[in-house]
Motif scaffolding. Structure first.
Motif, mmCIF file in Angstrom:
data_model
loop_
_atom_site.group_PDB
_atom_site.id
_atom_site.type_symbol
_atom_site.label_atom_id
_atom_site.label_comp_id
_atom_site.label_asym_id
_atom_site.label_seq_id
_atom_site.Cartn_x
_atom_site.Cartn_y
_atom_site.Cartn_z
ATOM 1 N N VAL A 7 3.468 -6.073 -13.058
ATOM 2 C CA VAL A 7 4.158 -5.473 -11.913
ATOM 3 C C VAL A 7 3.835 -3.978 -11.823
ATOM 4 O O VAL A 7 3.596 -3.446 -10.740
ATOM 5 C CB VAL A 7 5.682 -5.704 -11.998
ATOM 6 C CG1 VAL A 7 6.427 -4.941 -10.930
ATOM 7 C CG2 VAL A 7 5.996 -7.187 -11.899
ATOM 8 N N LYS A 8 3.809 -3.321 -12.967
ATOM 9 C CA LYS A 8 3.486 -1.894 -12.999
ATOM 10 C C LYS A 8 2.051 -1.653 -12.516
ATOM 11 O O LYS A 8 1.796 -0.740 -11.728
ATOM 12 C CB LYS A 8 3.671 -1.358 -14.422
ATOM 13 C CG LYS A 8 3.572 0.131 -14.518
ATOM 14 C CD LYS A 8 3.919 0.615 -15.909
ATOM 15 C CE LYS A 8 3.825 2.115 -15.981
ATOM 16 N NZ LYS A 8 4.214 2.645 -17.275
ATOM 17 N N GLU A 9 1.128 -2.498 -12.940
ATOM 18 C CA GLU A 9 -0.275 -2.349 -12.544
ATOM 19 C C GLU A 9 -0.460 -2.638 -11.056
ATOM 20 O O GLU A 9 -1.215 -1.953 -10.373
ATOM 21 C CB GLU A 9 -1.162 -3.266 -13.380
ATOM 22 C CG GLU A 9 -2.639 -2.969 -13.261
ATOM 23 C CD GLU A 9 -3.049 -1.614 -13.818
ATOM 24 O OE1 GLU A 9 -4.019 -1.033 -13.301
ATOM 25 O OE2 GLU A 9 -2.421 -1.131 -14.768
ATOM 26 N N ILE A 10 0.234 -3.639 -10.538
ATOM 27 C CA ILE A 10 0.153 -3.949 -9.109
ATOM 28 C C ILE A 10 0.669 -2.766 -8.296
ATOM 29 O O ILE A 10 0.059 -2.362 -7.299
ATOM 30 C CB ILE A 10 0.930 -5.242 -8.778
ATOM 31 C CG1 ILE A 10 0.190 -6.449 -9.348
ATOM 32 C CG2 ILE A 10 1.118 -5.394 -7.270
ATOM 33 C CD1 ILE A 10 0.982 -7.746 -9.288
ATOM 34 N N GLY A 11 1.770 -2.193 -8.726
ATOM 35 C CA GLY A 11 2.307 -1.010 -8.045
ATOM 36 C C GLY A 11 1.323 0.139 -8.055
ATOM 37 O O GLY A 11 1.133 0.829 -7.045
ATOM 38 N N SER A 40 8.394 3.373 -2.781
ATOM 39 C CA SER A 40 8.286 4.136 -4.025
ATOM 40 C C SER A 40 8.556 3.245 -5.238
ATOM 41 O O SER A 40 7.840 3.326 -6.247
ATOM 42 C CB SER A 40 9.265 5.312 -4.004
ATOM 43 O OG SER A 40 9.187 6.037 -5.204
ATOM 44 N N LYS A 41 9.562 2.386 -5.137
ATOM 45 C CA LYS A 41 9.866 1.465 -6.239
ATOM 46 C C LYS A 41 8.740 0.458 -6.443
ATOM 47 O O LYS A 41 8.422 0.103 -7.578
ATOM 48 C CB LYS A 41 11.179 0.729 -5.974
ATOM 49 C CG LYS A 41 12.401 1.596 -6.163
ATOM 50 C CD LYS A 41 13.672 0.823 -5.913
ATOM 51 C CE LYS A 41 14.891 1.706 -6.113
ATOM 52 N NZ LYS A 41 16.142 0.961 -5.915
ATOM 53 N N ILE A 42 8.127 0.010 -5.356
ATOM 54 C CA ILE A 42 6.981 -0.908 -5.469
ATOM 55 C C ILE A 42 5.845 -0.212 -6.205
ATOM 56 O O ILE A 42 5.274 -0.749 -7.145
ATOM 57 C CB ILE A 42 6.526 -1.389 -4.069
ATOM 58 C CG1 ILE A 42 7.553 -2.334 -3.465
ATOM 59 C CG2 ILE A 42 5.145 -2.057 -4.152
ATOM 60 C CD1 ILE A 42 7.321 -2.654 -1.997
ATOM 61 N N GLU A 43 5.523 1.009 -5.760
ATOM 62 C CA GLU A 43 4.416 1.748 -6.368
ATOM 63 C C GLU A 43 4.698 2.119 -7.822
ATOM 64 O O GLU A 43 3.768 2.268 -8.608
ATOM 65 C CB GLU A 43 4.122 3.014 -5.556
ATOM 66 C CG GLU A 43 3.497 2.730 -4.210
ATOM 67 C CD GLU A 43 3.130 3.995 -3.450
ATOM 68 O OE1 GLU A 43 3.441 5.113 -3.927
ATOM 69 O OE2 GLU A 43 2.522 3.862 -2.371
ATOM 70 N N SER A 44 5.955 2.268 -8.187
ATOM 71 C CA SER A 44 6.325 2.618 -9.563
ATOM 72 C C SER A 44 6.404 1.397 -10.463
ATOM 73 O O SER A 44 6.592 1.531 -11.667
ATOM 74 C CB SER A 44 7.684 3.305 -9.604
ATOM 75 O OG SER A 44 7.786 4.298 -8.655
ATOM 76 N N GLY A 45 6.319 0.209 -9.867
ATOM 77 C CA GLY A 45 6.438 -1.007 -10.663
ATOM 78 C C GLY A 45 7.869 -1.353 -10.995
ATOM 79 O O GLY A 45 8.133 -2.126 -11.917
ATOM 80 N N LYS A 71 -7.123 -5.772 -9.557
ATOM 81 C CA LYS A 71 -7.866 -4.514 -9.675
ATOM 82 C C LYS A 71 -7.526 -3.788 -10.976
ATOM 83 O O LYS A 71 -6.386 -3.448 -11.225
ATOM 84 C CB LYS A 71 -7.544 -3.617 -8.482
ATOM 85 C CG LYS A 71 -8.291 -2.318 -8.489
ATOM 86 C CD LYS A 71 -7.879 -1.468 -7.303
ATOM 87 C CE LYS A 71 -8.578 -0.136 -7.384
ATOM 88 N NZ LYS A 71 -8.031 0.814 -6.439
ATOM 89 N N ASP A 72 -8.521 -3.590 -11.793
ATOM 90 C CA ASP A 72 -8.403 -2.814 -13.037
ATOM 91 C C ASP A 72 -7.442 -3.383 -14.078
ATOM 92 O O ASP A 72 -7.111 -2.720 -15.032
ATOM 93 C CB ASP A 72 -7.987 -1.358 -12.758
ATOM 94 C CG ASP A 72 -8.996 -0.620 -11.910
ATOM 95 O OD1 ASP A 72 -10.196 -0.935 -12.007
ATOM 96 O OD2 ASP A 72 -8.588 0.256 -11.152
ATOM 97 N N ILE A 73 -6.959 -4.603 -13.902
ATOM 98 C CA ILE A 73 -6.013 -5.143 -14.873
ATOM 99 C C ILE A 73 -6.735 -5.703 -16.087
ATOM 100 O O ILE A 73 -6.319 -5.506 -17.221
ATOM 101 C CB ILE A 73 -5.130 -6.247 -14.241
ATOM 102 C CG1 ILE A 73 -4.221 -5.630 -13.187
ATOM 103 C CG2 ILE A 73 -4.323 -6.970 -15.288
ATOM 104 C CD1 ILE A 73 -3.397 -6.630 -12.441
ATOM 105 N N VAL A 74 -7.812 -6.409 -15.856
ATOM 106 C CA VAL A 74 -8.461 -7.175 -16.914
ATOM 107 C C VAL A 74 -8.894 -6.307 -18.088
ATOM 108 O O VAL A 74 -8.784 -6.707 -19.232
ATOM 109 C CB VAL A 74 -9.659 -7.972 -16.345
ATOM 110 C CG1 VAL A 74 -10.411 -8.680 -17.436
ATOM 111 C CG2 VAL A 74 -9.181 -8.945 -15.289
#
Length: 115
Positions: A7-11, A40-45, A71-74
């Motif tokens: 969730v944090k990475e998606i944000g 803001s909460k979405i972007e902050s995870g 994106k960039d998670i793996v």
């Protein structure tokens, strides 16, 4: 609710899309019909996203839902997270195929009815 790495990475990915598009939070929030605080909460995870909201964000930025998720998670993810992400990608692809089939059926029915 505690932040999960996904969730944090998606944000973080959504925030980067916004910055890459040179958009402010107010502009994006207004386009998504949500408050600046919610964005803001979405972007902050801090907020778990549902598929509908992810699809709305992807459409706004003209990217795929999968690209927002992956994106960039793996690079820094555990094998378990990578496997879960892969399963999620497959489920999304299956759902896309189902939607396409249903759309074709609806079109066919309209044609049969002469509408």
């Amino acid at each position: 609710m505690p932040q999960t790495p996904l969730v944090k990475e998606i944000g973080k990915n959504i925030r980067q899309l916004r910055l890459d598009a040179d958009k402010g939070q107010t502009e994006v929030a207004k386009a998504l019909d949500i408050s600046v605080a919610a964005l803001s909460k979405i972007e902050s995870g801090l907020t778990d996203l549902n598929i509908s909201r992810l699809a709305q964000i992807a459409k706004y930025f003209k990217v795929s839902v999968i690209s927002i998720i992956s994106k960039d998670i793996v690079s820094g993810a555990s094998q378990d997270l990578v496997e879960k992400l892969s399963q999620l990608k497959n489920k999304l692809a299956d759902k896309d195929r189902e939607v396409m089939k249903l759309q074709q059926k609806v079109i066919s029915l309209y044609e049969k009815l002469g509408i």
